[in-house]
Design an enzyme around this catalytic site. Structure first.
Site, mmCIF file in Angstrom:
data_model
loop_
_atom_site.group_PDB
_atom_site.id
_atom_site.type_symbol
_atom_site.label_atom_id
_atom_site.label_comp_id
_atom_site.label_asym_id
_atom_site.label_seq_id
_atom_site.Cartn_x
_atom_site.Cartn_y
_atom_site.Cartn_z
ATOM 1 N N CYS A 3 0.853 -1.197 0.000
ATOM 2 C CA CYS A 3 0.000 0.000 0.000
ATOM 3 C C CYS A 3 0.886 1.243 0.000
ATOM 4 C CB CYS A 3 -0.917 -0.018 1.222
ATOM 5 S SG CYS A 3 -1.814 1.530 1.463
ATOM 6 N N CYS A 6 0.589 3.358 3.218
ATOM 7 C CA CYS A 6 1.238 2.697 4.365
ATOM 8 C C CYS A 6 2.751 2.876 4.268
ATOM 9 C CB CYS A 6 0.888 1.209 4.416
ATOM 10 S SG CYS A 6 -0.752 0.861 5.100
ATOM 11 N N ASP A 29 -0.810 16.619 -1.884
ATOM 12 C CA ASP A 29 -1.131 15.732 -2.999
ATOM 13 C C ASP A 29 -0.119 15.972 -4.131
ATOM 14 O OD1 ASP A 29 -4.005 14.198 -4.014
ATOM 15 O OD2 ASP A 29 -2.489 14.710 -5.514
ATOM 16 N N ASN A 84 -13.189 10.063 -1.691
ATOM 17 C CA ASN A 84 -13.560 9.229 -2.834
ATOM 18 C C ASN A 84 -13.566 7.770 -2.387
ATOM 19 O OD1 ASN A 84 -13.601 11.520 -4.425
ATOM 20 N ND2 ASN A 84 -11.455 11.321 -5.006
ATOM 21 N N GLY A 90 -14.189 7.184 -7.798
ATOM 22 C CA GLY A 90 -12.913 7.703 -8.294
ATOM 23 C C GLY A 90 -11.741 7.441 -7.366
ATOM 24 N N THR A 92 -8.466 5.964 -6.209
ATOM 25 C CA THR A 92 -7.346 5.330 -6.910
ATOM 26 C C THR A 92 -6.318 4.742 -5.949
ATOM 27 O OG1 THR A 92 -6.163 7.446 -7.056
ATOM 28 C CG2 THR A 92 -7.565 6.843 -8.925
ATOM 29 N N HIS A 95 -6.308 3.261 0.431
ATOM 30 C CA HIS A 95 -6.032 3.524 1.861
ATOM 31 C C HIS A 95 -6.854 4.772 2.165
ATOM 32 C CE1 HIS A 95 -2.934 3.804 5.347
ATOM 33 N NE2 HIS A 95 -3.798 4.801 5.523
ATOM 34 N N HIS A 97 -8.474 8.082 2.773
ATOM 35 C CA HIS A 97 -7.861 9.408 2.814
ATOM 36 C C HIS A 97 -8.915 10.485 2.582
ATOM 37 C CE1 HIS A 97 -7.583 7.822 -1.289
ATOM 38 N NE2 HIS A 97 -7.731 9.069 -1.720
ATOM 39 N N HIS A 99 -9.450 14.312 1.139
ATOM 40 C CA HIS A 99 -8.887 15.411 0.363
ATOM 41 C C HIS A 99 -9.339 16.715 1.010
ATOM 42 C CE1 HIS A 99 -7.924 13.079 -3.422
ATOM 43 N NE2 HIS A 99 -8.813 12.264 -2.874
HETATM 44 P P1 AMP Z 1 -8.137 9.185 -4.798
HETATM 45 O O1 AMP Z 1 -8.189 9.314 -6.295
HETATM 46 O O2 AMP Z 1 -9.277 9.789 -4.067
HETATM 47 O O3 AMP Z 1 -7.859 7.752 -4.384
HETATM 48 O O4 AMP Z 1 -6.899 10.047 -4.348
HETATM 49 C C1 AMP Z 1 -5.575 9.590 -4.395
HETATM 50 C C2 AMP Z 1 -4.724 10.805 -4.432
HETATM 51 O O5 AMP Z 1 -3.396 10.415 -4.118
HETATM 52 C C3 AMP Z 1 -4.673 11.481 -5.808
HETATM 53 O O6 AMP Z 1 -5.165 12.822 -5.713
HETATM 54 C C4 AMP Z 1 -3.193 11.431 -6.180
HETATM 55 O O7 AMP Z 1 -2.750 12.594 -6.844
HETATM 56 C C5 AMP Z 1 -2.539 11.249 -4.821
HETATM 57 N N1 AMP Z 1 -1.235 10.604 -4.857
HETATM 58 C C6 AMP Z 1 -0.900 9.480 -5.522
HETATM 59 N N2 AMP Z 1 0.394 9.174 -5.301
HETATM 60 C C7 AMP Z 1 0.870 10.131 -4.471
HETATM 61 C C8 AMP Z 1 2.137 10.390 -3.890
HETATM 62 N N3 AMP Z 1 3.195 9.587 -4.098
HETATM 63 N N4 AMP Z 1 2.278 11.477 -3.081
HETATM 64 C C9 AMP Z 1 1.230 12.308 -2.871
HETATM 65 N N5 AMP Z 1 0.008 12.106 -3.380
HETATM 66 C C10 AMP Z 1 -0.177 11.043 -4.180
HETATM 67 ZN ZN ZN Z 2 -2.384 1.429 3.623
#
Ligand code: AMP
Ligand code: ZN
Length: 113
Positions: A3, A6, A29, A84, A90, A92, A95, A97, A99
């Site tokens: 992850c 993580c 982000d 999300n 949406g 991606t 884990h 989180h 926003h």
């Molecule tokens: P979600 O699409 O709601 O799952 O949000 C995942 C977020 O993680 C997206 O806005 C990505 O831009 C962000 N993200 C992905 N990889 C990283 C990273 N290495 N450092 C900071 N943010 C990231």
């Molecule tokens: Zn995790």
């Protein structure tokens, strides 16, 4: 578990930290959708908000939003908090989180994530 978030908690992958304590980590982000775009994660892994997350964890995450808004100086101007969830939502990174977006008016247009 493989992850991304993580690994950030463990310090195995770098991030630009905004805030950290024993329960949560907040970081910038990597692909900001607004002038302010911070992610807040629990240090413990939950897939998403539908993953039987204890109410004290959910409450603490939401309380952390206020701290982040103050640190990023968007507490007066306002901001949006979004979670999300799943493919249609949406999500991606699997884990949980939050926003936190702000720093400009977030119309139902180009700045909305
Ligand atoms: P979600 O699409 O709601 O799952 O949000 C995942 C977020 O993680 C997206 O806005 C990505 O831009 C962000 N993200 C992905 N990889 C990283 C990273 N290495 N450092 C900071 N943010 C990231
Ligand atoms: Zn995790």
């Amino acid at each position: 578990m493989d992850c991304l978030f993580c690994k950030m908690v463990k310090g195995e992958i770098p991030c630009t930290k905004v805030y950290e304590d024993d329960k949560v980590l907040a970081f910038e982000d990597i692909n900001p959708a607004a002038p302010v775009h911070v992610l807040i994660i629990p240090k413990e892994h939950y897939d998403n908000v539908g993953d039987d997350v204890p109410q004290e964890v959910l409450g603490y995450l939401l309380q952390t939003v206020k701290k982040i808004a103050e640190i990023k100086e968007i507490d007066k101007s306002g901001y949006r908090v979004s979670i999300n969830t799943g493919s249609d939502g949406g999500q991606t990174v699997n884990h949980l989180h939050l926003h936190v977006n702000g720093g400009a008016p977030l119309y139902c247009g180009s700045l909305v994530i």
